[in-house]
Scaffold this active site. Structure first.
Site, PDB file in Angstrom:
ATOM      1  N   GLY A 189     -10.075 -11.790  -7.410  1.00 33.01           N
ATOM      2  CA  GLY A 189     -10.797 -11.345  -6.218  1.00 33.01           C
ATOM      3  C   GLY A 189     -10.167 -11.862  -4.934  1.00 33.01           C
ATOM      4  O   GLY A 189     -10.047 -11.130  -3.949  1.00 33.01           O
ATOM      5  N   ASN A 227     -22.482 -13.684  -2.450  1.00 34.15           N
ATOM      6  CA  ASN A 227     -22.428 -14.536  -3.632  1.00 34.15           C
ATOM      7  C   ASN A 227     -23.425 -15.688  -3.601  1.00 34.15           C
ATOM      8  O   ASN A 227     -23.766 -16.229  -4.636  1.00 34.15           O
ATOM      9  CB  ASN A 227     -21.004 -15.084  -3.821  1.00 34.15           C
ATOM     10  CG  ASN A 227     -20.409 -15.600  -2.538  1.00 34.15           C
ATOM     11  OD1 ASN A 227     -20.335 -14.886  -1.540  1.00 34.15           O
ATOM     12  ND2 ASN A 227     -19.990 -16.841  -2.531  1.00 34.15           N
ATOM     13  N   GLN A 283     -19.116  -9.571  -6.372  1.00 33.36           N
ATOM     14  CA  GLN A 283     -20.447  -9.840  -6.941  1.00 33.36           C
ATOM     15  C   GLN A 283     -21.195  -8.555  -7.308  1.00 33.36           C
ATOM     16  O   GLN A 283     -22.041  -8.553  -8.189  1.00 33.36           O
ATOM     17  CB  GLN A 283     -21.305 -10.642  -5.957  1.00 33.36           C
ATOM     18  CG  GLN A 283     -20.833 -12.066  -5.735  1.00 33.36           C
ATOM     19  CD  GLN A 283     -21.029 -12.957  -6.952  1.00 33.36           C
ATOM     20  OE1 GLN A 283     -21.900 -12.739  -7.777  1.00 33.36           O
ATOM     21  NE2 GLN A 283     -20.202 -13.983  -7.060  1.00 33.36           N
ATOM     22  N   SER A 333     -13.260  -8.419  -9.414  1.00 37.51           N
ATOM     23  CA  SER A 333     -12.687  -9.526 -10.189  1.00 37.51           C
ATOM     24  C   SER A 333     -13.269  -9.539 -11.594  1.00 37.51           C
ATOM     25  O   SER A 333     -14.445  -9.245 -11.786  1.00 37.51           O
ATOM     26  CB  SER A 333     -12.994 -10.844  -9.473  1.00 37.51           C
ATOM     27  OG  SER A 333     -12.514 -11.931 -10.221  1.00 37.51           O
ATOM     28  N   HIS A 380     -13.569 -12.192 -13.868  1.00 36.83           N
ATOM     29  CA  HIS A 380     -14.316 -13.329 -14.437  1.00 36.83           C
ATOM     30  C   HIS A 380     -15.767 -13.403 -13.972  1.00 36.83           C
ATOM     31  O   HIS A 380     -16.525 -14.249 -14.440  1.00 36.83           O
ATOM     32  CB  HIS A 380     -13.583 -14.659 -14.194  1.00 36.83           C
ATOM     33  CG  HIS A 380     -13.702 -15.225 -12.812  1.00 36.83           C
ATOM     34  ND1 HIS A 380     -14.567 -16.238 -12.499  1.00 36.83           N
ATOM     35  CD2 HIS A 380     -13.061 -14.929 -11.669  1.00 36.83           C
ATOM     36  CE1 HIS A 380     -14.438 -16.558 -11.216  1.00 36.83           C
ATOM     37  NE2 HIS A 380     -13.535 -15.763 -10.689  1.00 36.83           N
ATOM     38  N   THR A 440       5.298  -9.389 -13.425  1.00 35.67           N
ATOM     39  CA  THR A 440       5.000  -8.870 -14.761  1.00 35.67           C
ATOM     40  C   THR A 440       3.489  -8.886 -14.959  1.00 35.67           C
ATOM     41  O   THR A 440       2.835  -9.889 -14.698  1.00 35.67           O
ATOM     42  CB  THR A 440       5.703  -9.724 -15.833  1.00 35.67           C
ATOM     43  OG1 THR A 440       7.105  -9.692 -15.546  1.00 35.67           O
ATOM     44  CG2 THR A 440       5.439  -9.197 -17.227  1.00 35.67           C
ATOM     45  N   CYS A 448     -21.962 -31.606   0.291  1.00 38.55           N
ATOM     46  CA  CYS A 448     -21.142 -32.274  -0.729  1.00 38.55           C
ATOM     47  C   CYS A 448     -20.602 -31.279  -1.744  1.00 38.55           C
ATOM     48  O   CYS A 448     -19.494 -31.419  -2.232  1.00 38.55           O
ATOM     49  CB  CYS A 448     -21.967 -33.314  -1.462  1.00 38.55           C
ATOM     50  SG  CYS A 448     -22.658 -34.518  -0.346  1.00 38.55           S
TER      51      CYS A 448
HETATM   52  C1  LIG Z   1     -15.768 -15.149  -6.832  1.00 39.27           C
HETATM   53  C2  LIG Z   1     -15.660 -14.371  -5.574  1.00 39.27           C
HETATM   54  C3  LIG Z   1     -14.414 -14.106  -4.982  1.00 39.27           C
HETATM   55  C4  LIG Z   1     -13.121 -14.684  -5.514  1.00 39.27           C
HETATM   56  O1  LIG Z   1     -12.748 -14.082  -6.708  1.00 39.27           O
HETATM   57  P1  LIG Z   1     -11.708 -14.836  -7.668  1.00 39.27           P
HETATM   58  O2  LIG Z   1     -11.436 -13.861  -8.753  1.00 39.27           O
HETATM   59  O3  LIG Z   1     -12.409 -16.076  -8.138  1.00 39.27           O
HETATM   60  O4  LIG Z   1     -10.505 -15.142  -6.836  1.00 39.27           O
HETATM   61  C5  LIG Z   1     -14.374 -13.352  -3.842  1.00 39.27           C
HETATM   62  N1  LIG Z   1     -15.506 -12.851  -3.313  1.00 39.27           N
HETATM   63  C6  LIG Z   1     -16.711 -13.067  -3.847  1.00 39.27           C
HETATM   64  C7  LIG Z   1     -17.907 -12.466  -3.217  1.00 39.27           C
HETATM   65  C8  LIG Z   1     -16.834 -13.844  -4.989  1.00 39.27           C
HETATM   66  O5  LIG Z   1     -18.043 -14.070  -5.505  1.00 39.27           O
END
Ligand SMILES: *Cc1c(COP(=O)(O)O)cnc(C)c1O
Length: 392
Positions: free
Chosen positions: A72, A152, A180, A200, A202, A238, A326
């Site tokens: 992302g 997020n 998100q 993204s 993950h 790649t 923190c």
């Molecule tokens: C997690 C997140 C990203 C970053 O994505 P990654 O794959 O961790 O680099 C960007 N934007 C939002 C809103 C996210 O929640």
């Protein structure tokens, strides 16, 4: 084993078994370089082509509008820097919002040092941008509007179609960070009028380090990663074949069980919100009451320090996050919580619980039972709380 409840799905998600199964052959049996012309290579190339078709279909894009990236953050960087450098002859003004992910905000701040001008739109108490303010912010030299689909931290969903209409009517490119939103909201890029969109893997039960940028046909942007001719000569390197295959599998699963997934998340979310509100005094829900991600719960809990709360929750096996300083990795609490007008104290006392496909009713009940006594115990150490209670 001690009970463990994971409620931080907005930070990352576990890989689904089907995703892992789809990825595994591409680490060894089918390991060829997709650029190679022999069978090993062709197998990998076919796997990527197939993955591209699946991702494209899931957002109603064409396959040649999907470009795989390293996640992302890279997609956000590419969209924003790419449009900025590719269109600077037309103008050097960019519009975004104050509550974007750092992948967008820090990229915009970098571009300011490079001579671009950025307008950071404020948001209301729920985290929504004001469409009138957006219209007024557009200038003759505006080249890009970048507004996230869903936030997020507080889960607020922006009026994306309306924003896109405004951008399109002024011939300004519109990028949205949908990291998100993807998998949690149905997205049709054509119907919504989106020019560029970051996603993204993950965050949707796929692997870390894999993402994609949707680039509408005809949109002009510069390249970010230079090198070989991969991704139609627009993103070198790649290809991460296992990652890409896993991403597509995750997207496919998300869209297969979409309605069920949303129903599950929404019902647990509402149960958690109601349960905590009932049992804990002096707490406030952050974000929009209805225009919010199905799995997002974000509360500010008065007379509490977010980090102490996270540590206490971790001791009883609950994993979640906070916008306190923190945990945000800086001296200031979350920029999102400050932008919706919270005091420092309320931002420090924030707790984000994000629900996912593996969350159960039992998990939610566990949190509803564990959290109130922890809050009460921590509050006993607050002189301010003593005073408020004494006054009652
Ligand atoms: C997690 C997140 C990203 C970053 O994505 P990654 O794959 O961790 O680099 C960007 N934007 C939002 C809103 C996210 O929640």
């Amino acid at each position: 084993m001690k009970k463990r409840v994971y409620l931080d799905y907005s930070a990352t998600t576990p890989l689904k078994q089907e995703v892992l199964d789809a990825m595994l052959p591409h680490f060894n049996a089918s390991f060829g370089n997709p650029s190679s012309i022999y069978t090993y290579g062709r197998e990998s190339k076919n796997a990527i082509d197939n993955a591209r078709d699946i991702i494209a279909k899931s957002i109603n894009a064409k396959s040649d509008e999907i470009f795989f990236t390293g996640g992302g953050s890279e997609s956000d960087n590419w969209a924003i820097k790419g449009i900025a450098y590719g269109n600077k002859h037309k103008g050097k003004h960019i519009i975004t919002s104050k509550i974007e992910h750092h992948a967008v905000l820090h990229t915009c701040e970098y571009l300011e040092k490079e001579g671009f001008e950025v307008t950071y739109l404020k948001v209301d108490e729920y985290g929504l941008v004001n469409l009138q303010e957006l219209k007024e912010a557009i200038r003759s030299d505006t080249i890009l509007i970048s507004i996230m689909f869903a936030n997020n931290e507080i889960g607020t969903i922006q009026p994306i179609k309306e924003i896109a209409e405004i951008a399109n009517s002024k011939q300004v490119y519109f990028h949205t960070d949908a990291v998100q939103a993807f998998g949690n909201i149905k997205i049709d890029v054509k119907e919504l009028g989106i020019d560029l969109m970051s996603i993204s893997a993950h965050k949707i039960y796929g692997p870390k380090g894999t993402g994609a940028l949707y680039i509408k046909k005809g949109v002009k942007l510069h390249q970010l990663i230079h090198g070989g001719a991969q991704e139609k000569k627009r993103r070198a390197g790649t290809e991460n074949v296992p990652g890409i295959v896993g991403f597509a599998k995750a997207a496919e699963l998300a869209h297969e069980n979409f309605d069920e997934h949303i129903k599950h998340l929404t019902s647990l979310r509402d149960k958690l919100i109601a349960g905590l509100k009932e049992k804990i005094e002096y707490i406030h829900l952050n974000g929009h009451p209805t225009k919010r991600l199905p799995g997002n719960v974000n509360f500010s809990i008065e007379f509490i320090e977010g980090e102490s709360l996270l540590l206490s929750l971790d001791m009883v096996g609950i994993a979640c996050s906070s916008g306190s300083a923190c945990t945000s990795g800086s001296l200031d609490p979350s920029h999102v919580l400050m932008s919706i007008g919270l005091t420092h104290e309320l931002a420090h006392g924030s707790l984000r619980l994000t629900i996912g496909d593996f969350t159960t009713e039992e998990d939610i009940e566990y949190v509803i039972n564990q959290l109130p006594p922890i809050v009460e115990k921590l509050r006993q150490m607050s002189p301010l709380y003593e005073k408020v209670k004494g006054g009652n």
